[in-house]
Write a protein that holds these residues in place. Structure first.
Motif, PDB file in Angstrom:
ATOM      1  N   UNK A 200     -33.823  72.557   2.285  1.00 22.46           N
ATOM      2  CA  UNK A 200     -33.627  71.502   3.275  1.00 22.46           C
ATOM      3  C   UNK A 200     -33.866  72.069   4.666  1.00 22.46           C
ATOM      4  N   UNK A 201     -34.389  71.223   5.542  1.00 21.80           N
ATOM      5  CA  UNK A 201     -34.468  71.535   6.963  1.00 21.80           C
ATOM      6  C   UNK A 201     -34.096  70.274   7.730  1.00 21.80           C
ATOM      7  N   UNK A 210     -31.152  76.616   1.484  1.00 26.34           N
ATOM      8  CA  UNK A 210     -31.802  76.770   0.192  1.00 26.34           C
ATOM      9  C   UNK A 210     -30.901  76.164  -0.882  1.00 26.34           C
ATOM     10  N   UNK A 211     -31.429  75.191  -1.628  1.00 22.00           N
ATOM     11  CA  UNK A 211     -30.619  74.484  -2.613  1.00 22.00           C
ATOM     12  C   UNK A 211     -30.716  75.076  -4.010  1.00 22.00           C
ATOM     13  N   UNK A 212     -31.879  75.572  -4.404  1.00 27.50           N
ATOM     14  CA  UNK A 212     -32.043  76.105  -5.753  1.00 27.50           C
ATOM     15  C   UNK A 212     -32.515  77.550  -5.690  1.00 27.50           C
ATOM     16  N   UNK A 213     -32.192  78.283  -6.744  1.00 24.66           N
ATOM     17  CA  UNK A 213     -32.629  79.672  -6.838  1.00 24.66           C
ATOM     18  C   UNK A 213     -32.739  80.047  -8.314  1.00 24.66           C
ATOM     19  N   UNK A 214     -33.436  79.199  -9.072  1.00 25.93           N
ATOM     20  CA  UNK A 214     -33.521  79.400 -10.518  1.00 25.93           C
ATOM     21  C   UNK A 214     -34.619  80.371 -10.910  1.00 25.93           C
ATOM     22  N   UNK A 215     -35.569  80.630  -9.998  1.00 25.58           N
ATOM     23  CA  UNK A 215     -36.666  81.572 -10.232  1.00 25.58           C
ATOM     24  C   UNK A 215     -37.535  81.182 -11.421  1.00 25.58           C
ATOM     25  N   UNK A 244     -29.634  66.913  -8.789  1.00 24.04           N
ATOM     26  CA  UNK A 244     -28.514  67.615  -8.165  1.00 24.04           C
ATOM     27  C   UNK A 244     -27.971  66.774  -7.021  1.00 24.04           C
ATOM     28  N   UNK A 245     -26.726  67.082  -6.634  1.00 26.83           N
ATOM     29  CA  UNK A 245     -26.179  66.480  -5.428  1.00 26.83           C
ATOM     30  C   UNK A 245     -26.914  67.043  -4.221  1.00 26.83           C
TER      31      UNK A 245
END
Length: 324
Positions: A200-201, A210-215, A244-245
Motif C-alpha cells: 500500500x501507498x 507491505x501487506x504480504x510476504x509469502x515469497x 485479506x483484510x
C-alpha cells in the motif's frame, strides 16, 4: 459447477491500519449514477489473433456487447472505469511509438490522450481516484540506450492542472495499482527484494505498507467496495485467489482451482455490490484461451461470462484485464 467456500466463512471485519493518518481524499457521496446504463457493466480487453488487442464493454448477464476503440494499428489494454462509470481509462500502444493513457466513452466516442503521446516512455495500467480527479498509473522511462527503466507509480490530475509526479521509486517494478474506494490507499504489486508482493501507498507517497510476504509471487490486488478487504492472486503449488483484510490480516484462500487449469486466475475486480468477483482464467476443458469468469462469493458458483457473449464458440481469444 465448481464450488468454493462462502465468503462469509472466510473474512472477518477489519479496520484499516491503526495508527496511520487519515488521508486527504474522501470517497464521493453516494447517489444516482449519471450513466445508469453503464453502472453495472464490465469493461475488458480481448486479445484476438485476428484483430489484436481491443477494448469491449458487456453487461454481467452477457448482453449488450460493444466493441470500442477498434483500431488494428493499436494495442489497447488495462481498461478501468471512472468512479461514475461514464468514462474508461486505458493504455494504448501504437507501433513504433509510445504507450499512452487515454480516456474514452463506453460507446466508443470521445477518445482523448491524457498522459503520454509524443515520446517513447511507457505509460500504462491506470487507476482512478474515487472522486474522479486523479489517476495513478505505471510509467517506465525510455533510457538513452533504448531500453525501458523499471516501472514506477506516478500520479496526475485528470484535468492536467499540474504536471504528473512520481509516487514510488522502490527497487523492481511497481504496477497493477488499485485505488481504494475510500481514497485512503493505493494497493499495488511491488518486488523490491525480488519477490512479488502486495503493498500500500498513500496518495501523497509518504506512507508505505507491505501487506504480504509469502515469497510465492502475488499480485493483481482488487479492493472490495467498502475498502475493508483486498482480493489478490497468490502463486505456489497452484495459483489461487486469496482474500485479506485491508491491514494484511485474515489472509484466506477463497478458490480451489488446483492443478486442473492450464493457466491460473488473473486480473481481479469486485462487482459494484461486493457480492461477486470477476477474474480471467483458462478453462480445464482443453481450451487454449482465457475467458472471463464470475465467482459468486456467497455460494461459490462459477459462471463463464465469455461463453454468454461470444458470438463464435470456436474463437480462440483471450478475454482479460477486466474491470466491473
Amino acid at each position: 459447477m465448481r464450488q468454493f467456500t462462502p465468503l462469509a466463512l472466510l473474512i472477518a471485519a477489519g479496520a484499516l491500519l491503526p495508527g496511520l493518518p487519515a488521508l486527504a481524499q474522501d470517497a464521493p457521496a453516494s447517489g444516482a449514477s449519471p450513466c445508469p446504463e453503464w453502472e453495472n457493466a464490465i469493461v475488458f480487453r480481448r486479445d484476438d489473433p485476428e484483430t489484436g488487442y481491443d477494448i469491449f464493454v458487456v453487461q454481467p448477464d452477457g448482453s449488450g456487447l460493444i466493441h470500442i476503440d477498434d483500431n488494428p494499428g493499436r494495442m489497447d489494454s488495462s481498461p478501468q472505469w471512472s468512479p461514475d462509470h461514464c468514462r474508461i481509462a486505458y493504455n494504448a500502444k501504437v507501433k513504433n511509438d509510445d504507450e499512452s493513457i487515454r480516456f474514452i466513452n463506453p460507446d466508443g466516442s470521445g477518445m482523448v490522450t491524457v498522459i503520454g503521446g509524443g515520446d517513447e516512455d511507457r505509460d500504462w495500467n491506470p487507476t482512478w481516484s474515487p472522486d474522479g480527479r486523479w489517476i495513478v498509473y505505471s510509467r517506465a522511462l525510455r533510457l538513452p540506450d533504448g531500453h525501458l527503466s523499471e516501472d514506477d507509480l506516478w500520479i496526475a490530475p485528470v484535468d492536467g492542472s499540474v504536471p504528473p509526479r512520481q509516487l514510488t521509486s522502490l527497487s523492481g517494478d511497481e504496477h497493477w495499482a488499485q485505488w481504494s474506494p475510500d481514497g485512503r490507499w493505493i494497493a499495488f504489486k511491488a518486488e523490491p527484494e525480488g519477490n512479488s508482493d502486495i503493498w500500500l501507498v498513500n496518495p501523497e507517497g509518504t506512507e508505505f505498507v507491505q501487506l504480504t510476504d509469502a515469497r510465492v509471487g502475488e499480485g493483481h490486488p482488487a479492493w472490495s467496495p467498502d475498502s475493508k478487504s483486498i482480493a489478490y492472486i497468490s502463486g505456489g503449488p497452484t495459483t489461487e485467489i486469496h482474500l485479506m483484510a485491508a491491514d494484511g490480516t485474515y489472509l484466506r484462500q477463497i478458490s480451489n482451482f488446483g492443478r486442473g487449469l492450464p493457466a491460473g486466475p488473473q486480473f481481479l475486480a469486485f462487482s459494484p455490490d461486493g457480492t461477486r468477483l470477476l477474474t480471467s482464467l483458462t478453462a480445464p476443458s482443453g481450451a487454449t484461451d482465457r475467458d472471463l469468469y464470475i465467482l459468486d462469493l456467497a455460494t461459490g458458483a462459477l459462471t463463464n461470462l465469455s461463453e454468454l457473449f461470444s458470438e463464435d464458440p470456436n474463437l480462440r481469444a483471450n478475454d482479460e484485464w477486466a474491470d466491473w
